[in-house]
Scaffold this motif. Structure first.
Motif, PDB file in Angstrom:
ATOM      1  N   UNK A  15       0.813  -1.206   0.000  1.00 33.84           N
ATOM      2  CA  UNK A  15       0.000   0.000   0.000  1.00 33.84           C
ATOM      3  C   UNK A  15       0.847   1.258   0.000  1.00 33.84           C
ATOM      4  N   UNK A  16       2.089   1.127   0.402  1.00 32.79           N
ATOM      5  CA  UNK A  16       3.016   2.241   0.469  1.00 32.79           C
ATOM      6  C   UNK A  16       4.423   1.648   0.438  1.00 32.79           C
ATOM      7  N   UNK A  17       5.407   2.456   0.143  1.00 31.76           N
ATOM      8  CA  UNK A  17       6.772   1.951   0.061  1.00 31.76           C
ATOM      9  C   UNK A  17       7.747   3.091   0.321  1.00 31.76           C
ATOM     10  N   UNK A  18       8.596   2.911   1.336  1.00 32.16           N
ATOM     11  CA  UNK A  18       9.589   3.928   1.673  1.00 32.16           C
ATOM     12  C   UNK A  18      10.939   3.244   1.890  1.00 32.16           C
ATOM     13  N   UNK A  19      12.036   3.943   1.592  1.00 29.01           N
ATOM     14  CA  UNK A  19      13.361   3.361   1.845  1.00 29.01           C
ATOM     15  C   UNK A  19      13.642   3.289   3.340  1.00 29.01           C
ATOM     16  N   UNK A  20      14.249   2.210   3.757  1.00 27.73           N
ATOM     17  CA  UNK A  20      14.593   2.018   5.165  1.00 27.73           C
ATOM     18  C   UNK A  20      15.933   2.687   5.433  1.00 27.73           C
ATOM     19  N   UNK A  21      16.003   3.508   6.495  1.00 33.80           N
ATOM     20  CA  UNK A  21      17.284   4.136   6.825  1.00 33.80           C
ATOM     21  C   UNK A  21      17.419   4.307   8.333  1.00 33.80           C
ATOM     22  N   UNK A  22      18.659   4.385   8.789  1.00 29.35           N
ATOM     23  CA  UNK A  22      18.957   4.391  10.221  1.00 29.35           C
ATOM     24  C   UNK A  22      18.556   5.684  10.912  1.00 29.35           C
ATOM     25  N   UNK A  23      18.384   6.763  10.160  1.00 32.92           N
ATOM     26  CA  UNK A  23      18.015   8.043  10.776  1.00 32.92           C
ATOM     27  C   UNK A  23      16.529   8.074  11.118  1.00 32.92           C
ATOM     28  N   UNK A  24      15.708   7.853  10.114  1.00 31.54           N
ATOM     29  CA  UNK A  24      14.263   7.949  10.322  1.00 31.54           C
ATOM     30  C   UNK A  24      13.695   6.752  11.070  1.00 31.54           C
ATOM     31  N   UNK A  25      14.387   5.623  11.005  1.00 29.42           N
ATOM     32  CA  UNK A  25      13.821   4.389  11.552  1.00 29.42           C
ATOM     33  C   UNK A  25      14.720   3.746  12.614  1.00 29.42           C
ATOM     34  N   UNK A  26      15.448   4.586  13.323  1.00 30.05           N
ATOM     35  CA  UNK A  26      16.398   4.098  14.329  1.00 30.05           C
ATOM     36  C   UNK A  26      15.727   3.250  15.401  1.00 30.05           C
ATOM     37  N   UNK A  27      14.480   3.569  15.731  1.00 28.53           N
ATOM     38  CA  UNK A  27      13.778   2.861  16.817  1.00 28.53           C
ATOM     39  C   UNK A  27      12.732   1.880  16.307  1.00 28.53           C
ATOM     40  N   UNK A  28      12.754   1.612  15.022  1.00 26.22           N
ATOM     41  CA  UNK A  28      11.754   0.705  14.454  1.00 26.22           C
ATOM     42  C   UNK A  28      12.083  -0.749  14.750  1.00 26.22           C
ATOM     43  N   UNK A  29      11.028  -1.509  14.880  1.00 26.20           N
ATOM     44  CA  UNK A  29      11.147  -2.956  15.062  1.00 26.20           C
ATOM     45  C   UNK A  29      10.246  -3.671  14.058  1.00 26.20           C
ATOM     46  N   UNK A  30      10.585  -4.894  13.763  1.00 22.65           N
ATOM     47  CA  UNK A  30       9.755  -5.748  12.909  1.00 22.65           C
ATOM     48  C   UNK A  30       9.189  -6.867  13.768  1.00 22.65           C
ATOM     49  N   UNK A  31       7.883  -6.992  13.745  1.00 30.43           N
ATOM     50  CA  UNK A  31       7.283  -8.042  14.562  1.00 30.43           C
ATOM     51  C   UNK A  31       6.716  -9.156  13.686  1.00 30.43           C
ATOM     52  N   UNK A  32       6.751 -10.341  14.221  1.00 25.57           N
ATOM     53  CA  UNK A  32       6.245 -11.507  13.489  1.00 25.57           C
ATOM     54  C   UNK A  32       4.734 -11.607  13.682  1.00 25.57           C
ATOM     55  N   UNK A  33       4.114 -12.375  12.813  1.00 21.49           N
ATOM     56  CA  UNK A  33       2.665 -12.550  12.886  1.00 21.49           C
ATOM     57  C   UNK A  33       2.286 -13.924  12.370  1.00 21.49           C
TER      58      UNK A  33
END
Length: 258
Positions: A15-33
């Motif tokens: 539905x959307x697509x953005x580049x992953x980078x350490x500045x904007x997404x420093x605190x992001x996590x990926x969770x399983x489902x």
């Protein structure tokens, strides 16, 4: 099989697509489902040729219509019908899950149309990535975490498999082996058969007429095994039809495009 991160032309599921980078997404996590709601309403999933040996045990493998066909696994015969996942995206029966599904919500894509370089992107609207308390961190001390490195490796392998798949399709087109497909299935309680069209399949008559040196080469490089995996898998079309009937999901049309 990479796609540019443009909202107007996003691949299936995204539905959307953005580049992953350490500045904007420093605190992001990926969770399983254990649920895949994005898959529930889709009946045809792209496949790579490396998946044919496993996928042929579970799904009919056919090719999309048009001048640039790609292999797809049929999880249902009618639009919006998936016989292996319920409406919430929970797997009904144990089945092979295509790599295209497993890579979501990540994707390697071109950020610059003038460059061939691919960057790891993500669908931020997936509900699977974000500033969560649970899940695996995507960055550690400003560097890609082990989880992100593994995600990147998987996506790189998917791209490589995509190139092999394109080579396979180029060979089929070169020798004019694809034909319009049609499957006719009759229910016991119906006088008129249900006819499914809108896909392509290998023309077995033309396959038998191929030159010996071509067949010998295909036997050596494994391409002939992929063709037979596709042909053998077509017998599962009636199994998918029966699953739809058993689940009360169709068929809904006398003539339908797969």
């Amino acid at each position: 099989m990479a796609s540019a991160p443009q909202k107007a032309n996003l691949p299936l599921f995204y539905n959307n697509l953005i580049p992953l980078n350490s500045s904007a997404h420093a605190n992001w996590r990926a969770r399983s489902t254990d649920k895949a709601p994005w898959l529930a309403g889709n009946h045809a999933i792209p496949l790579t040729v490396e998946e044919f040996p496993q996928a042929q045990r579970h799904f009919p493998i056919v090719f999309t219509a048009g001048n640039n066909p790609v292999p797809i696994a049929l999880m249902g015969l009618n639009e919006g019908v998936n016989t292996y996942f319920d409406d919430e995206g929970t797997m009904i029966d144990t089945v092979y899950v295509p790599a295209y599904v497993r890579r979501y919500p990540f994707l390697l894509a071109k950020l610059d149309a003038q460059s061939d370089q691919l960057s790891l992107c993500v669908d931020p609207d997936s509900g699977l990535v974000g500033e969560f308390d649970e899940g695996e961190a995507l960055f550690t001390d400003g560097q890609p975490s082990t989880a992100t490195q593994n995600i990147l490796k998987f996506n790189e392998q998917f791209e490589q498999a995509g190139m092999k798949t394109q080579n396979f399709m180029d060979e089929l087109k070169k020798h004019d082996l694809l034909m319009d497909g049609e499957v006719s299935i009759r229910r016991d309680d119906s006088e008129q058969p249900f006819v499914y069209r809108g896909f392509q399949m290998v023309d077995q008559a033309k396959l038998r007429e191929l030159r010996g040196d071509v067949l010998r080469g295909w036997n050596q490089n494994g391409l002939i095994a992929l063709i037979f995996a596709h042909l053998f898998s077509l017998d599962l079309t009636r199994d998918i039809f029966a699953r739809q009937i058993g689940q009360g999901k169709g068929p809904v049309k006398v003539q339908a495009n797969v």
